[in-house]
Design a protein around this motif. Sequence first.
Motif, PDB file in Angstrom:
ATOM      1  N   ASP A  97     -11.856 -15.799   4.627  1.00  0.00           N
ATOM      2  CA  ASP A  97     -12.175 -14.381   4.567  1.00  0.00           C
ATOM      3  C   ASP A  97     -11.939 -13.901   3.136  1.00  0.00           C
ATOM      4  N   SER A  98     -12.922 -13.248   2.579  1.00  0.00           N
ATOM      5  CA  SER A  98     -12.869 -12.926   1.157  1.00  0.00           C
ATOM      6  C   SER A  98     -11.676 -12.052   0.762  1.00  0.00           C
ATOM      7  N   PRO A  99     -11.251 -11.031   1.555  1.00  0.00           N
ATOM      8  CA  PRO A  99     -10.071 -10.273   1.122  1.00  0.00           C
ATOM      9  C   PRO A  99      -8.815 -11.128   1.005  1.00  0.00           C
ATOM     10  N   VAL A 100      -8.660 -12.090   1.910  1.00  0.00           N
ATOM     11  CA  VAL A 100      -7.476 -12.959   1.889  1.00  0.00           C
ATOM     12  C   VAL A 100      -7.507 -13.861   0.652  1.00  0.00           C
ATOM     13  N   ILE A 101      -8.654 -14.466   0.389  1.00  0.00           N
ATOM     14  CA  ILE A 101      -8.760 -15.364  -0.761  1.00  0.00           C
ATOM     15  C   ILE A 101      -8.577 -14.589  -2.062  1.00  0.00           C
ATOM     16  N   CYS A 102      -9.158 -13.404  -2.138  1.00  0.00           N
ATOM     17  CA  CYS A 102      -9.011 -12.598  -3.355  1.00  0.00           C
ATOM     18  C   CYS A 102      -7.548 -12.220  -3.596  1.00  0.00           C
ATOM     19  N   GLU A 103      -6.843 -11.852  -2.536  1.00  0.00           N
ATOM     20  CA  GLU A 103      -5.433 -11.503  -2.704  1.00  0.00           C
ATOM     21  C   GLU A 103      -4.616 -12.728  -3.105  1.00  0.00           C
ATOM     22  N   TYR A 104      -4.981 -13.874  -2.572  1.00  0.00           N
ATOM     23  CA  TYR A 104      -4.289 -15.106  -2.956  1.00  0.00           C
ATOM     24  C   TYR A 104      -4.481 -15.387  -4.446  1.00  0.00           C
ATOM     25  N   PHE A 105      -5.711 -15.292  -4.914  1.00  0.00           N
ATOM     26  CA  PHE A 105      -5.963 -15.507  -6.345  1.00  0.00           C
ATOM     27  C   PHE A 105      -5.168 -14.517  -7.187  1.00  0.00           C
ATOM     28  N   ASP A 106      -5.110 -13.275  -6.729  1.00  0.00           N
ATOM     29  CA  ASP A 106      -4.405 -12.250  -7.496  1.00  0.00           C
ATOM     30  C   ASP A 106      -2.911 -12.540  -7.584  1.00  0.00           C
ATOM     31  N   SER A 107      -2.404 -13.310  -6.618  1.00  0.00           N
ATOM     32  CA  SER A 107      -0.973 -13.648  -6.620  1.00  0.00           C
ATOM     33  C   SER A 107      -0.648 -14.787  -7.576  1.00  0.00           C
ATOM     34  N   LEU A 108      -1.668 -15.478  -8.077  1.00  0.00           N
ATOM     35  CA  LEU A 108      -1.439 -16.688  -8.860  1.00  0.00           C
ATOM     36  C   LEU A 108      -1.448 -16.476 -10.366  1.00  0.00           C
ATOM     37  N   HIS A 109      -1.788 -15.281 -10.818  1.00  0.00           N
ATOM     38  CA  HIS A 109      -1.914 -15.093 -12.264  1.00  0.00           C
ATOM     39  C   HIS A 109      -0.926 -14.032 -12.747  1.00  0.00           C
ATOM     40  N   ASP A 110      -0.688 -14.027 -14.051  1.00  0.00           N
ATOM     41  CA  ASP A 110       0.290 -13.118 -14.646  1.00  0.00           C
ATOM     42  C   ASP A 110      -0.348 -11.911 -15.330  1.00  0.00           C
ATOM     43  N   GLY A 111      -1.668 -11.823 -15.298  1.00  0.00           N
ATOM     44  CA  GLY A 111      -2.353 -10.705 -15.940  1.00  0.00           C
ATOM     45  C   GLY A 111      -2.318  -9.455 -15.078  1.00  0.00           C
ATOM     46  N   PRO A 112      -3.028  -8.412 -15.511  1.00  0.00           N
ATOM     47  CA  PRO A 112      -3.102  -7.177 -14.719  1.00  0.00           C
ATOM     48  C   PRO A 112      -3.624  -7.472 -13.322  1.00  0.00           C
ATOM     49  N   LYS A 113      -2.952  -6.928 -12.318  1.00  0.00           N
ATOM     50  CA  LYS A 113      -3.320  -7.210 -10.930  1.00  0.00           C
ATOM     51  C   LYS A 113      -4.589  -6.460 -10.533  1.00  0.00           C
ATOM     52  N   LEU A 114      -5.424  -7.146  -9.780  1.00  0.00           N
ATOM     53  CA  LEU A 114      -6.662  -6.554  -9.276  1.00  0.00           C
ATOM     54  C   LEU A 114      -6.429  -5.776  -7.991  1.00  0.00           C
ATOM     55  N   LEU A 115      -5.273  -5.987  -7.371  1.00  0.00           N
ATOM     56  CA  LEU A 115      -4.878  -5.232  -6.189  1.00  0.00           C
ATOM     57  C   LEU A 115      -3.466  -4.714  -6.421  1.00  0.00           C
ATOM     58  N   PRO A 116      -3.336  -3.422  -6.674  1.00  0.00           N
ATOM     59  CA  PRO A 116      -1.995  -2.871  -6.926  1.00  0.00           C
ATOM     60  C   PRO A 116      -1.037  -3.191  -5.791  1.00  0.00           C
ATOM     61  N   ALA A 117       0.229  -3.340  -6.135  1.00  0.00           N
ATOM     62  CA  ALA A 117       1.236  -3.774  -5.164  1.00  0.00           C
ATOM     63  C   ALA A 117       1.596  -2.697  -4.152  1.00  0.00           C
ATOM     64  N   ALA A 118       1.517  -1.427  -4.552  1.00  0.00           N
ATOM     65  CA  ALA A 118       1.976  -0.359  -3.649  1.00  0.00           C
ATOM     66  C   ALA A 118       1.408   0.977  -4.098  1.00  0.00           C
ATOM     67  N   GLY A 119       1.648   1.973  -3.253  1.00  0.00           N
ATOM     68  CA  GLY A 119       1.305   3.338  -3.609  1.00  0.00           C
ATOM     69  C   GLY A 119      -0.148   3.691  -3.386  1.00  0.00           C
ATOM     70  N   GLU A 120      -0.512   4.876  -3.855  1.00  0.00           N
ATOM     71  CA  GLU A 120      -1.861   5.385  -3.651  1.00  0.00           C
ATOM     72  C   GLU A 120      -2.906   4.508  -4.321  1.00  0.00           C
ATOM     73  N   ALA A 121      -2.547   3.911  -5.460  1.00  0.00           N
ATOM     74  CA  ALA A 121      -3.511   3.048  -6.146  1.00  0.00           C
ATOM     75  C   ALA A 121      -3.924   1.879  -5.249  1.00  0.00           C
ATOM     76  N   ARG A 122      -2.958   1.317  -4.513  1.00  0.00           N
ATOM     77  CA  ARG A 122      -3.278   0.205  -3.608  1.00  0.00           C
ATOM     78  C   ARG A 122      -4.217   0.660  -2.502  1.00  0.00           C
ATOM     79  N   TRP A 123      -3.910   1.797  -1.889  1.00  0.00           N
ATOM     80  CA  TRP A 123      -4.757   2.270  -0.792  1.00  0.00           C
ATOM     81  C   TRP A 123      -6.163   2.599  -1.286  1.00  0.00           C
TER      82      TRP A 123
END
Length: 200
Positions: free
Chosen positions: A64-90
């Motif tokens: 499922d693409s959202p799961v894979i995208c979040e996994y990729f985002d967890s593997l790098h040290d650059g700016p996150k493509l999915l904010p960790a919390a708050g209104e930005a995440r939603w």
Amino acid sequence: MRLFGSPMSPYVRKVRAVAIETRLDGQIKFVPCRVREVNNELRNANPLARIPTLIRDDGQALYDSPVICEYFDSLHDGPKLLPAAGEARWRVLRTQALGDGIMDAAVPRRDELSRPEEQRSSDWLKIYVEMIGRALDQLDREVDVLGDVSVGSITIGCALGYLDFRFQDDHWREGRSRLAAWFDAFSQRASLARTTPCQL
């Protein structure tokens, strides 16, 4: 890592674009496959036999693409493509859901149109067209929420690219100049330019 998918799929394009944005694309082997063809390796990795499916280096599969995208985002040290919390995440998750929803209407619409004319459901075709139209109208009104590159904006970019690929006669840009301008600029990113849909 190995990524199973079709280069024509907007969901697969989304995952590949995120891999490029997170600079993980060099660690991923793309395995082209068609959903309707029997692929034992894909079926063994994912009981749903759906794409995209990612097989990690440890042999575990993610799908499922959202799961894979979040996994990729967890593997790098650059700016996150999915904010960790708050209104930005939603906000990003909401945008991703809207883009996935456009794909969820466009892909079965294309499948319906590929049927012999006497077997097509005009009711479903109308529903798909109306769903896509309402989503595009909302995006045109709220184009500013797309903001910087994120999983949400990438999803919207891939959804709009799929409309261009499969439904050129729809002329979705008409009456939506703000969204059209955003898409034309966003499409210049390497992640989208390098993942343009193509036939297998």
